[in-house]
Design a protein around this motif. Structure first.
Motif, PDB file in Angstrom:
ATOM      1  N   ARG A  47       9.135 -15.181  27.484  1.00  0.00           N
ATOM      2  CA  ARG A  47       9.501 -13.792  27.768  1.00  0.00           C
ATOM      3  C   ARG A  47      10.849 -13.441  27.165  1.00  0.00           C
ATOM      4  N   GLU A  70      13.064 -16.903  27.199  1.00  0.00           N
ATOM      5  CA  GLU A  70      12.882 -17.989  28.148  1.00  0.00           C
ATOM      6  C   GLU A  70      11.429 -18.438  28.117  1.00  0.00           C
ATOM      7  N   VAL A  71      11.215 -19.720  28.356  1.00  0.00           N
ATOM      8  CA  VAL A  71       9.845 -20.195  28.547  1.00  0.00           C
ATOM      9  C   VAL A  71       9.664 -20.410  30.049  1.00  0.00           C
ATOM     10  N   ILE A  72       8.673 -19.740  30.607  1.00  0.00           N
ATOM     11  CA  ILE A  72       8.465 -19.734  32.043  1.00  0.00           C
ATOM     12  C   ILE A  72       7.084 -20.295  32.353  1.00  0.00           C
ATOM     13  N   GLU A  73       7.054 -21.119  33.379  1.00  0.00           N
ATOM     14  CA  GLU A  73       5.753 -21.599  33.848  1.00  0.00           C
ATOM     15  C   GLU A  73       5.451 -20.897  35.162  1.00  0.00           C
ATOM     16  N   THR A  74       4.251 -20.411  35.302  1.00  0.00           N
ATOM     17  CA  THR A  74       3.900 -19.745  36.557  1.00  0.00           C
ATOM     18  C   THR A  74       2.546 -20.244  37.044  1.00  0.00           C
TER      19      THR A  74
END
Ligand SMILES: Cc1cc2nc3c(=O)[nH]c(=O)nc-3n(C[C@H](O)[C@H](O)[C@H](O)COP(=O)(O)OP(=O)(O)OC[C@H]3O[C@@H](n4cnc5c(N)ncnc54)[C@H](O)[C@@H]3O)c2cc1C
Ligand SMILES: Nc1ncnc2c1ncn2[C@@H]1O[C@H](COP(=O)(O)O)[C@@H](O)[C@H]1O
Lengths: 261, 392
Positions: A159, A166-170
């Motif tokens: 995002r 940022e690399v985000i894990e959801t």
């Protein structure tokens, strides 16, 4: 992966024109279009379906003619569409819109991912996505520019933020909003166009949704417009005359005097 | 509910038509006709000589009067408070004074530094939640913590920066509290008698301004873009009360996790921090011509910006776009080269202290807001400017 795409029909004005005589927006003959930012949401939904299987359901809250936008969504790959339309929905602010959409999403069969556009052209708040995610009690990741990987349980996305990305894990189910960098929306295929023509698009009213009448439309809205006006632009400027040389000299003189440079 | 027309009274005179700011009214077959999109602003009602337009207000219970005080969400990143927090405290001070209420800052993060600064910019109290769960700025725990604080202390107004984080967290908080939120306000005022926050924002791509209120619910919430309000000078002597809050970790687990962060290093001078900005538009003609502006930016120590068309055509990355769908900037000096001055572009730069416009079309709208305008060919003017600046 079952994906819900939220899209809104907005007036298709790329350049908003103002009638100089009456000082109002010129709306005549303006066709409704899918909110441009939502076309990226739709395309991403279709691509994820092509990658991981499942189906894409497009939903929209709006007047009866918003059905056109949903047909267009089917022509570019949505499998199903639902229109949320009822006079009681009119005058909704973001809170009431989010409630209506969230209620509809809950009524759909199991979903894994909700995709929104970053903002609408007319409402222009970007609030509906995170608000509906809160109502669904699911995470929301805004400004997604890439879906790196998704499975039924988790998803990894990239995002954009002010400082970079940022690399985000959801965990899933989740909701995201996407930016236009994410993809290039496709044009409708012939098959898509014919599917769109014959598709049956159910219309859900407040009652069919089982929505609380006090939470939709004007009644459910917390904010209210009390005044609308045209921005006043005071002409404060000075046009620097002469040939380029003297214009530039005059400019540097002025900026120097004002201690700007 | 909503708007109605009394067709026994309406004679189809059309007096209301020009008064609708959204252009939604027409006269069809001697009767007025309203298209979709009405905001119930009431302009037509005032214009109707026959009292044929009825706007029915929804009966709303009065707001809970026990809510008091103005709060500013002091967004931080890696323990550093963002500039927009200070801008909002300066504005928040005015709002709080107009209400005779206190101004509080809310700091949510891990590893707290410089919260004293928040008092110097006007906060009477600073609520601090320091927890490892808040370290990475994940939305859910932030929203949870802020909602909890609001429930406990009941502020009447909460304002926050319309940053990428603020835009994700604050709507969640509004949804939890079931209250109104207005995005991207450019003006905030107080109606002291009704204790209402008057929230003004551009709509329809900046063509129309709307003033919005949240009458019956509390708190009243708004986001404001960075650089819209000016930071006041800090007063180092001001002391605020710092209140550390403890939160249980359970309420703050996140379903999202930050895996990595990659900084954008293409900008040498950050747009939102620059004192001088050199900006180019479609008038540059082709991508190579940005080199000319880069040179000007270099001699001035300025940041480089752009209108939307060069971004859409891939001449320059999106992070440089100024305007409604880009960044809002407010430098001391903004030099617009080959930019016509669309409302969408001006929405992002019109609060700059000094605006210089270089455009060959004397009728370009940018000249309406330019402090100094040069009607001319930018390819003549800019090189001259660079030459003379280098000599100085
Ligand atoms: C929903 C929406 C959001 C938008 N968001 C944004 C936004 O965030 N930011 C933004 O900028 N736009 C935005 N736009 C686009 C906006 O409407 C305009 O299209 C855009 O700002 C125009 O950019 P411009 O001034 O560079 O180009 P133009 O309008 O094409 O202007 C080019 C100018 O260059 C001048 N020129 C040409 N050659 C020369 C020369 N040699 N020397 C001097 N002058 C010259 C011309 O006279 C002209 O005035 C948005 C539009 C919409 C609908
Ligand atoms: N009436 C609506 N119907 C469907 N989706 C909507 C509607 N309004 C907003 N959305 C979704 O929410 C996003 C943000 O909208 P907004 O908060 O109006 O800027 C849009 O890009 C859509 O994906």
């Amino acid at each position: 992966m079952n994906i819900v795409v939220c899209l809104k029909q907005v007036p298709g004005i790329t350049k908003v024109q103002i009638d100089p005589q009456t000082n109002t927006l010129i709306r005549q003959g303006v066709k409704g279009i899918i909110n441009p930012f939502d076309t990226y949401a739709l395309e991403e939904g279709v691509r994820l379906k092509e990658r991981y299987g499942g189906k894409v359901t497009a939903i929209s809250m709006g007047p009866p003619q918003a059905e056109e936008a949903l047909r267009e969504a089917i022509s570019v790959g949505a499998d199903e569409a639902v229109l949320l339309s009822d006079r009681a929905f009119a005058g909704a602010d973001t809170l009431a819109t989010a409630y209506t959409l969230a209620t509809a999403i809950q009524k759909l069969n199991q979903y894994h991912l909700v995709i929104c556009g970053r903002q609408t052209l007319d409402g222009d708040t970007g609030q509906v996505g995170p608000e509906l995610a809160e109502m669904l009690k699911i995470p929301f990741v805004a400004y997604v520019s890439k879906v790196e990987e998704a499975s039924d349980g988790v998803m990894r996305v990239r995002r954009m933020i002010e400082e970079g990305h940022e690399v985000i894990e959801t965990s899933l189910p989740a909701a995201i909003s996407v930016v236009k960098e994410i993809n290039t929306p496709r044009l409708p295929s012939l098959r898509g166009l014919s599917r769109a023509k014959s598709a049956v698009i159910p219309v859900w009213t407040a009652e069919e949704l089982g929505a609380d009448k006090d939470l939709v439309g004007l009644a459910g809205s917390a904010t209210k417009v009390v005044k609308v006006f045209f921005p006043q632009r005071v002409c404060r400027g000075e046009v620097l005359q002469g040939d380029p040389e003297s214009q530039v000299d005059a400019l540097l003189g002025k900026l120097g005097q004002a201690h700007i440079i | 509910m909503g708007i109605r027309f009394d067709f026994d009274k309406c004679i189809g005179c059309g007096a209301c038509v020009p008064d609708c700011p959204f252009g939604l009214l027409d006269v069809v077959d001697d009767k007025v006709h309203l298209r979709e999109g009405c905001t119930l602003c009431g302009a037509c009602q005032e214009a109707c000589p026959y009292e044929a337009i009825i706007i029915e207000a929804v009966e709303q219970a009065p707001a809970d009067g026990s809510y008091r005080g103005v709060w500013v969400f002091a967004e931080q990143r890696d323990g550093r408070i963002k500039g927009v927090a200070y801008e909002l405290l300066s504005k928040g001070r005015e709002l709080a004074d107009a209400l005779g209420a206190e101004l509080c800052a809310v700091y949510l993060g891990h590893g707290v530094d410089g919260v004293g600064e928040l008092a110097a910019y006007g906060a009477d109290k600073v609520y601090v939640v320091d927890s490892p769960a808040l370290a990475d700025n994940q939305e859910e725990p932030l929203a949870e913590a802020l909602s909890e604080l609001v429930r406990q202390y009941k502020p009447e107004i909460v304002i926050a920066g319309a940053t990428s984080l603020g835009r994700s967290v604050i709507p969640r908080v509004a949804a939890v509290l079931k209250t109104g939120l207005t995005a991207d306000c450019t003006g905030l005022d107080i109606d002291p008698a009704a204790r209402l926050l008057l929230q003004t924002r551009p709509t329809f791509g900046g063509n129309v301004m709307a003033t919005i209120v949240c009458q019956a619910r509390r708190p009243q919430m708004a986001t404001v873009r960075p650089r819209v309000f000016k930071k006041a000078a800090p007063d180092g002597g001001r002391k605020g009360q710092i209140i550390k809050m403890d939160f249980s970790r359970e309420g703050m687990t996140s379903k999202t996790r930050l895996l990595s962060f990659v900084e954008d290093l293409t900008e040498k001078v950050k747009l939102d921090e620059a004192d001088i900005i050199v900006s180019g538009g479609r008038g540059l003609g082709k991508p190579e011509n940005f080199e000319l502006l880069k040179e000007l930016a270099q001699v001035l120590g300025a940041a480089l910006a752009s209108s939307r068309p060069p971004v859409d055509d891939g001449w320059i990355p999106y992070s440089h776009q100024v305007g409604q769908t880009g960044k809002t900037v407010s430098p001391k000096l903004y030099i617009a080269c080959g930019i016509s001055g669309s409302v969408q572009h001006m929405a992002g730069m019109q609060t700059s202290e000094c605006i210089v416009a270089i455009n060959e079309d004397p009728g370009a709208p940018i000249f309406e807001i330019a402090t100094y305008g040069i009607v001319g060919d930018l390819f003549k003017i800019v090189p001259l400017l660079i030459d003379k600046l280098k000599k100085e």
